[in-house]
Motif scaffolding. Structure first.
Motif, short mmCIF file in Angstrom:
data_model
loop_
_atom_site.label_atom_id
_atom_site.label_comp_id
_atom_site.label_asym_id
_atom_site.label_seq_id
_atom_site.Cartn_x
_atom_site.Cartn_y
_atom_site.Cartn_z
N ASP A 70 24.37 68.40 -24.24
CA ASP A 70 24.01 69.82 -24.36
C ASP A 70 22.49 69.94 -24.32
O ASP A 70 21.76 69.05 -24.77
CB ASP A 70 24.53 70.39 -25.67
N ALA A 90 18.75 78.01 -9.77
CA ALA A 90 20.16 77.66 -9.81
C ALA A 90 21.08 78.85 -9.50
O ALA A 90 22.17 78.67 -8.98
CB ALA A 90 20.51 77.09 -11.18
N LYS A 131 23.94 73.18 -6.68
CA LYS A 131 23.47 72.00 -7.41
C LYS A 131 21.95 72.03 -7.53
O LYS A 131 21.25 72.31 -6.57
CB LYS A 131 23.91 70.71 -6.71
N LEU A 143 16.92 67.58 -15.50
CA LEU A 143 18.18 68.27 -15.75
C LEU A 143 18.91 68.44 -14.43
O LEU A 143 18.34 68.93 -13.46
CB LEU A 143 17.94 69.64 -16.39
N GLY A 201 22.62 69.68 -12.56
CA GLY A 201 23.87 70.41 -12.72
C GLY A 201 24.09 71.32 -11.54
O GLY A 201 23.44 71.19 -10.50
N ASP A 202 25.00 72.28 -11.69
CA ASP A 202 25.14 73.31 -10.66
C ASP A 202 25.17 74.67 -11.34
O ASP A 202 25.69 74.82 -12.45
CB ASP A 202 26.38 73.08 -9.79
N THR A 221 28.53 76.37 -12.66
CA THR A 221 29.09 75.75 -13.86
C THR A 221 28.19 75.99 -15.07
O THR A 221 28.67 76.31 -16.16
CB THR A 221 29.28 74.24 -13.65
N ALA A 222 26.88 75.81 -14.88
CA ALA A 222 25.94 75.99 -15.99
C ALA A 222 26.04 77.38 -16.59
O ALA A 222 26.00 77.56 -17.81
CB ALA A 222 24.52 75.71 -15.52
N GLN A 268 28.79 77.76 -18.93
CA GLN A 268 28.70 76.93 -20.12
C GLN A 268 27.57 77.34 -21.06
O GLN A 268 27.14 76.58 -21.91
CB GLN A 268 28.54 75.45 -19.71
N ILE A 269 27.08 78.58 -20.88
CA ILE A 269 26.07 79.11 -21.81
C ILE A 269 26.77 79.43 -23.13
O ILE A 269 27.72 80.22 -23.17
CB ILE A 269 25.37 80.34 -21.22
N ILE A 308 22.93 75.52 -23.17
CA ILE A 308 23.87 75.25 -22.08
C ILE A 308 24.60 73.95 -22.41
O ILE A 308 23.98 72.93 -22.69
CB ILE A 308 23.16 75.13 -20.73
N LEU A 362 25.10 69.53 -19.50
CA LEU A 362 24.28 69.22 -18.33
C LEU A 362 24.06 67.71 -18.27
O LEU A 362 24.09 67.01 -19.28
CB LEU A 362 22.92 69.92 -18.42
#
Length: 473
Positions: free
Chosen positions: A240, A255, A393, A418, A420-421, A424-425, A428-429, A463, A466
């Motif tokens: 996280d 992003a 990404k 960091l 990620g994509d 998705t990020a 996931q907040i 988030i 990640l």
């Protein structure tokens, strides 16, 4: 200081003759315009105790565009004359052929005035600028014996534009820009680390050169360098992450922001294509692009097609509401332009671009968000980042970050990235702070070889999950 206004229709050719040529170029087109620009810019770099760079640049030119469907003919020239306009007309017509389109209505006018009509280059003397840079260098070296190198720069510019449409509609904008930047290298026990700070906006240079302002930036640059002197290798793995407020919004910009630009979505190449009305982020997440914030680096009274800038809601409470649009992509997608048609200069056609892109704050105390982080990274400063629009990404490098274990902020870490994509990020907040802030005014954004000034912002954000790339285990 007042300056002589840009009057291309008085100084270069008559408005009537320009309009006649433009109508010929756009006969049978869906849209088009004549974009006239004059730009002056000055940059000073004081590095390692010496003035390393002093540059002044002045340019002017026009771009003529005719748009039909998905096609656009574009021609530009540094020679602002009726003869060069006619040559540009012939070139632009090659793209649209016989035409067959219906000319779109002109944008509505605006009475907004988001920044002062000033020339920031001439309002402070050249010698005063040099003296300030020299003072910054001396101040930092006196402040801490670990300082081994200082680089300070001043960048000022003035862009003046006029947009003329085939129906005779005409709008103009005068856009000042100022920025100061300070970088420091500190050395201790043979180890060297750097830190930088700065900012600016569509404001006068006087304020930036006020000692109270630049001393604050100088101390911040030094603080970051000193923090990094004690940094340990960053851990690696899935964890996280808590992002600080303000400039870390650059991650949101890369992003998510680029993926919400109209051209990528019309062509179906964005991870967000066709998803208006769908949940694309956690509940509570609202993202805006707002070109109307006074004096901000990313703000524009009108975009480079003449459309007034707007406060556009992109994501509302996690639901995708719309995309950023220029006129061409908006028309092809059956929606209204959003004031995001931007171009680097007269030599470039406009395209959908961000202005000031930010995430709204929530109601959590930032300290509580960090305290809830059991095992992860607290990232408060970022360097460069990049994104693949097709899948969202991203990869970002941290310039200031800390290890957090059981809610306690520990040692600073070095070399953290960091990964990620965006899609998705955003889902996931887990927490939004009540401390939403905009960046200090230092962002530039590149797209298709064009660079424009932008702003970013966000609150403290947690988030989940990640990937952190680092040298540690």
């Amino acid at each position: 200081m007042a300056h002589s206004p840009f009057r291309p229709f008085e100084d270069r050719f008559s408005r009537e003759s320009a309009l006649k040529v433009l109508k010929q170029a756009c006969d049978g087109a869906d849209d088009g315009e004549l974009f006239l620009e004059r730009r002056t810019a000055e940059a000073l770099v004081f590095d390692d105790g010496k003035l390393k760079t002093a540059s002044y640049d002045a340019s002017e030119g026009f771009g003529l565009r005719a748009v039909l469907g998905e096609v656009a003919g574009y021609a530009h020239s540094t020679e602002v004359s009726e003869a060069s306009l006619k040559r540009a007309c012939a070139t632009a017509r090659l793209a649209i052929g016989e035409g067959g389109g219906t000319m779109a209505d002109a944008p509505n006018n605006t009475n907004a005035k988001l920044y002062r009509d000033i020339d920031p280059i001439s309002e402070v003397s050249f010698s005063a600028k040099i003296d300030t840079l020299r003072e910054i260098d001396a101040y930092l070296r006196d402040l801490d014996s670990r300082v081994v190198q200082v680089s300070a720069s001043i960048a000022v510019s003035l862009q003046e534009i006029t947009v003329l449409r085939p129906d005779g509609a005409e709008v103009s904008d005068t856009r000042p820009m100022t920025r100061i930047n300070i970088s420091v290298i500190a050395e201790e026990h043979g180890r060297r680390e750097s830190g930088s700070a700065g900012g600016g906006g569509r404001i006068s240079l006087d304020g930036l050169l006020d000692p109270e302002h630049w001393k604050d930036k100088a101390r911040e640059a030094l603080r970051i360098a000193v923090v990094n002197l004690s940094a340990v290798p960053a851990p690696a793995g899935m964890m996280d992450v808590v992002l600080g407020p303000g400039w870390p919004g650059i991650l949101l910009h890369e992003a998510v922001g680029h993926g919400l630009e109209g051209d990528f979505n019309r062509k179906g190449s964005s991870a967000f294509s066709g998803r208006v009305g769908e949940r694309v982020a956690s509940k509570g997440v609202t993202v805006l692009d707002d070109g109307t914030i006074p004096n901000r680096r990313g703000s524009i009274t009108i975009d480079d097609e003449g459309t007034p800038s707007a406060k556009n809601i992109l994501i509302e409470d996690g639901i995708l509401r719309g995309y950023m649009q220029d006129r061409q992509n908006a028309r092809l997608m059956g929606v209204a332009p959003t004031g995001n048609g931007r171009r680097e200069s007269y030599a470039h056609p406009p395209m959908p671009r961000m202005t000031n892109t930010y995430m709204m704050g929530g109601d959590s105390a930032p300290a509580d968000i960090v305290a809830d982080l059991k095992d992860g990274i607290y990232a408060v400063g970022f360097g460069g980042g990049q994104v693949d629009i097709t899948n969202g990404k991203f990869v970002f490098s941290c310039t200031e970050a800390y290890r957090v274990e059981n809610g306690k902020v520990g040692a600073p870490v070095k070399g953290a990235t960091l990964i990620g994509d965006g899609a998705t990020a955003m889902q996931q907040i887990r927490a939004l702070g009540n401390d939403m802030a905009l960046d200090p005014g230092m962002g530039n954004c590149g797209k298709a070889g064009q660079w424009v000034p932008v702003g970013v912002g966000q609150p403290t954000v947690m988030i989940g999950g990640l990937t952190v790339g680092g040298a540690g285990g």
